[in-house]
Structures are given as C-alpha cells and as structure tokens.
Design an enzyme around this catalytic site. Structure first.
Site, short mmCIF file in Angstrom:
data_model
loop_
_atom_site.label_atom_id
_atom_site.label_comp_id
_atom_site.label_asym_id
_atom_site.label_seq_id
_atom_site.Cartn_x
_atom_site.Cartn_y
_atom_site.Cartn_z
N HIS A 16 -1.33 6.48 2.31
CA HIS A 16 -1.46 5.39 3.40
C HIS A 16 -1.20 6.37 4.45
CE1 HIS A 16 -0.26 2.15 5.97
NE2 HIS A 16 -0.80 1.33 5.16
N CYS A 58 0.81 -1.33 -0.08
CA CYS A 58 0.12 -0.19 0.07
C CYS A 58 0.84 1.23 -0.06
CB CYS A 58 -1.07 -0.16 1.15
SG CYS A 58 -1.98 -1.63 1.26
#
Length: 558
Positions: free
Chosen positions: A124, A70
């Site tokens: 993120h 991510c």
C-alpha cells in the site's frame, strides 16, 4: 531512513550456485477482489483468463486474509506476520520502525540473487510502505506506479447530466480519459515491458504486479458493462442487516457514501439501505471491473507464454481481501465476514502443478468481450482453510528457495520468520478429507460498540475494540474484545460482543447463534489458562468449548 547492516549485506550478496535451478516468480494481486470468479463457482462472473490459469494450477477455495483492509492485509501477507505483529491496523505507520524490521517476500528473493520488480499497487503506498513501496529493501529498482492513477479521485466520471463527477459508478470511454488510458492498462504495459527485458537474462526475477481493480471507484472501460446486462443482475441473497448482528460488527461503508452519485440517494446513516435499482448497478459495475482486471491478467500470462517463460515461472494470483456486495446490508470491506476476508489463491507451478498431465502448458489470451465463458476443470482444488500469511513460505518453496523458519510466539525481534505454513507440501496429494484442525484468523478494529463515521477506518489512537475471528471448516467464531491502542494489549476478559455461525446450515453467516450466556461459559473455561497462552490458541479452545455437541457439516458430533 533506517537501513540496517543486514540489508546492505543482503544487497551485496552474490547469487548462490543453484540459481540456474530456481524458478522465476510472477506475483499477481488484485485489489478488493472477493471470490467472484468462475473457478470459485460464481455463476455470474466472467473471468476466462484467471479460470484458464486456475485450470492448470493449485487452487485454494478457502483462503482468508488477516484483515479486510488494504494496508494491513498487504503488509501482513508480504511479511507473513499477523496484524498484531506488524501493529498496523490503519494506514499510518511503517512496520520497520513501528514494530519490527521484518523481511518481506521480495526482500527475501532479492537477498538470494533475484532481480525484484514492483508494478502498480503491491505494497500500500504512502506511510505504510515508507513512501517508497519499501524500496530499496524489497525491490532492485524503484516501484512503478501508473501516472493516470492521480486522476482516480478526481472528477472524471461523466454523469447523466453530462458533467464530470467523482462517482462510484464510473464506466468511461477510455479515449476521453486524461492521457487516453487507465491505471491498470498502464501497469500491464509496464509489466509486459519488464517481462520482455528479463527474457533470456542470467538472473531469475520476481515481478509483482498489483492491479487497482475492482477497487472503487469503478472507473473501467464502458464496454465491459455489456457482459452483465442490468436486467440479468440480481441482489445479494441476504440484503438485510441480520437481526442478531452485534452493532460493533457492522461496517457503515463510509467511503461508498462519499461518492457524488451515492450522496444524491440521501441514504440514512449507518444502515441505509441503498435503493434496489442502485444496488443492481453497483453489482453490475463490480463484476464488470472484475472482467476488466481479468483481461489484464490474460495479457500478462500470454506474454509469459510468448516469451517462453511459462515453463520456468511460478505464477501466484491472489487479492488483498474481499468486498461486500450488499450481503448483510453492507458494502465495501471492513468486516470479518467471509465475503470480505475470503480471497482467491492460485499457485501455478510448471511441472509440479501439472504432474498428472506432464505436458507443456500455454496461456493464450482470451478476449473476455468476445469469449466470456471458460469451462473451469481442475481436480486439484483444495477446500481446506488456509491464510494469506501462508503465501510467503509457500512461494519460497515453489521457487526453489528454503522457507523461513516458523516464528516464535513473540517475534518482534525476529527479522526473518513466518507465522504461516508451507502449503506446497500438500501439492503432490489430492485432498481427500476435511481438516477440522485447520483454521484462519482475521481481525478488525472498531472505535466503539456502535457504528461511527470512522468505524470502517479508525486511526490507531481511536481503536477501542478489536474483533478477532476464527474460521474453521464448520464455523466462524468472532469475539469483540477491549483493546488498548497505546500498549497494543487486548483484554480477553472484556467481551463486548460475540458471533458464532454454523456454516453448513448458514453459509452466508446470517444467523448468529452466540448468546450472552456464552460470555460466562467462556470466562469460566478460560479462567485456568496461564496468561502466556496466545490469543489464537485461546480462540481455538473457546470455539471447541462452544461447539461441543454441535453437529458439523460432516454429520459428526463434536
């Protein structure tokens, strides 16, 4: 917190005179979504709202992330810089102070008079975005995170024993969940509210919405499981670990193993396998999570339509990376294979995207629970290889802004440039041939040559090997090279392992034809290259050397 003068000047800069001609942007991003969509030809997936969007858009069928995890992937896409430039391979640094003060997509729009907003998981969260989702650099207002996400890792999944657990499989009765809701439901509500607040406004907007699904745990409304009866689910076509797969290439899906329902299975480390009946349930829940996320996309698109914004808004839909569903005996992401690096990439451009039809497009909401099927039809799909670093320059062009200039080979001091290319230049033409020169680059770090408990997510200090992967129309070529985490230097002479797949014969990448003898060939061919030649150029040349004389998917001989 370090805030340069440039940011202050950008924030104060007045909107340019051409604002009235510029388009809004609705930027939609799923989490861990592979190309399991109807518009990508998946016969199992039920994704009518995304398929409806794709039917009216430019669709790239071979788009690839730069790292299948991510934080590195999102940072790479949003800055249009590769992980070796952001120097983010884990979750534990902020690129602005760790490598360079790079501009992001929303920051660029903000500096040109756009009102920029973030909902859900776009950057993120945490250290990787300075605990602020890169506010105030990228966003006009603080980013919104759904309050119910705090329960995502808590005991909220009812097991067969009637008790609550932290399970992987977590289909729930939403009314029984804390707050009576789920994160993506809350994010959709907030995004709808923000769209309504911007309707009729004088300034253009950039709204990014990051959905949490289909990321694990599969905490989704239980009714979506009915779309995928368990007796109709099938296993991955290649559920075994390939015989010639280098151990360094394998991800042992540690985060999946941590879930209580998986722990009960007592699966051996690192290769498993997961029992077949549980594999079927994992695949069922993943697809159900995709359909749940699709419904949220449909709600936003129908709101855009109802507010009269569809004719003035560019819509981008993509994912940060894919997810293995048992292919190669793997689960989760954390690798360089197609199933983990390949992502959906869709650009809806009012007028331009529908130039052959010249009619107003609408996006009525499709209830996937009652109308799961949608006939995807679009002659403008593109099969040539593209990358997520291409998103930044492309969306800038589509919205009516100038595109950042290409980065030099070494760009740590460059605040605004792109390591991608502007895909919009191809939109007015139908794709008529394969581009054998187009390639994507992905990479993944490992702490050792064999699977370890931290192989999936090694901290920077523990990275010893970096797997660099080139994906072309015909091949995937990967070299696992020695890496120094202190200097960020890769040793191109220190080859730990290699992979080469001929995609025409082996589209699932199960038969590695790379051999140890290829090591010496590569070393000999590369010996004369000056040290200034970039790694990407080296890899492309090595691929050409290795495949010289091989038959390509077009029947030609290299």
């Amino acid at each position: 917190m370090y805030i340069p003068l440039l940011l202050i000047l950008q924030t104060l800069a007045p909107a340019v005179s051409a604002i009235g001609e510029r388009k809004n942007v609705l930027f939609l991003m799923a989490d861990d979504l592979r190309t399991s969509l109807g518009c990508h030809g998946d016969p199992v997936a039920k994704s009518p709202n995304i398929d409806q969007l794709a039917s009216k858009s430019q669709v790239f069928l071979s788009a690839f992330a730069q790292q299948a995890v991510c934080a590195p992937s999102r940072t790479s896409m949003l800055t249009s810089r590769r992980p070796d430039t952001t120097r983010l391979y884990d979750f534990n640094s902020y690129w602005r102070v760790h490598s360079g003060n790079y501009s992001t997509i929303p920051q660029y729009f903000k500096s040109r008079g756009y009102f920029t907003m973030s909902v859900g998981k776009v950057f993120h969260p945490g250290i990787a975005s300075n605990y602020t989702d890169d506010y105030p650099y990228s966003w006009s207002i603080p980013a919104y995170h759904p309050p119910s996400f705090r329960y995502e890792k808590q005991k909220v999944c009812k097991g067969e024993d009637g008790k609550l657990h932290t399970n992987l499989l977590c289909a729930v009765n939403v009314t029984e969940q804390p707050g009576g809701t789920l994160p993506d439901l809350e994010s959709t509500e907030e995004a709808v509210r923000l769209l309504k607040s911007q309707a009729g406004g004088s300034d253009p907007f950039f709204l990014a919405v990051g959905f949490h699904k289909p990321h694990i745990p599969f905490r989704i409304p239980q009714e979506y499981l009915s779309l995928y009866p368990l007796e109709q689910m099938t296993l991955a076509p290649d559920p075994d670990v390939p015989r010639r797969l280098p151990p360094v290439a394998y991800n042992p899906w540690t985060d999946v193993r941590k879930r209580e329902d998986v722990q009960k299975l007592n699966i051996s480390f690192p290769y498993g396998p997961i029992p077949k009946d549980f594999q079927l349930r994992v695949r069922q829940h993943y697809y159900a999570a995709v359909s749940f996320m699709d419904a949220q996309v449909g709600r936003l698109l129908s709101t855009l339509d109802e507010l009269g914004l569809a004719d003035s808004t560019v819509v981008v839909f993509t994912s940060d990376h894919g997810w293995s569903l048992g292919e190669h005996g793997e689960w989760a992401k954390y690798s360089n294979f197609d199933v983990t690096t390949r992502v959906p990439l869709i650009f809806y451009v009012p007028g331009a995207a529908t130039m052959f039809e010249r009619r107003r497009e609408s996006f009525p909401f499709i209830d996937v629970l009652t109308q799961p099927e949608y006939s995807f039809m679009n002659e403008k799909v593109r099969k040539n290889v593209v990358e997520l670093v291409d998103v930044f320059p492309t969306v800038c062009h589509l919205a009516g802004l100038g595109t950042p200039r290409p980065c030099p080979d070494i760009s740590f001091q460059e605040e605004l440039c792109t390591e991608g290319r502007n895909l919009a230049n191809t939109f007015q033409y139908k794709e008529t041939r394969q581009n054998e020169e187009a390639v994507s680059f992905s990479q993944y770090p490992r702490p050792a040559d064999t699977p370890q408990v931290n192989s999936d997510l090694p901290d920077l200090k523990d990275i010893k090997v970096m797997g660099y992967s080139v994906r072309s129309w015909d091949y995937r070529f990967t070299l696992w090279l020695g890496f120094n985490p202190k200097t960020f230097e890769v040793n191109v002479s220190d080859i730990h392992a290699g992979e080469l797949y001929i995609l025409a014969d082996d589209p699932s990448e199960d038969n590695n034809i790379y051999t140890d003898s290829n090591h010496s060939v590569i070393m000999r061919k590369m010996a004369g290259l000056p040290p200034t030649v970039s790694l990407q150029t080296r890899m492309k040349l090595q691929l050409l050397y290795l495949t010289a004389g091989m038959k390509t998917s077009s029947g030609k001989t290299r």
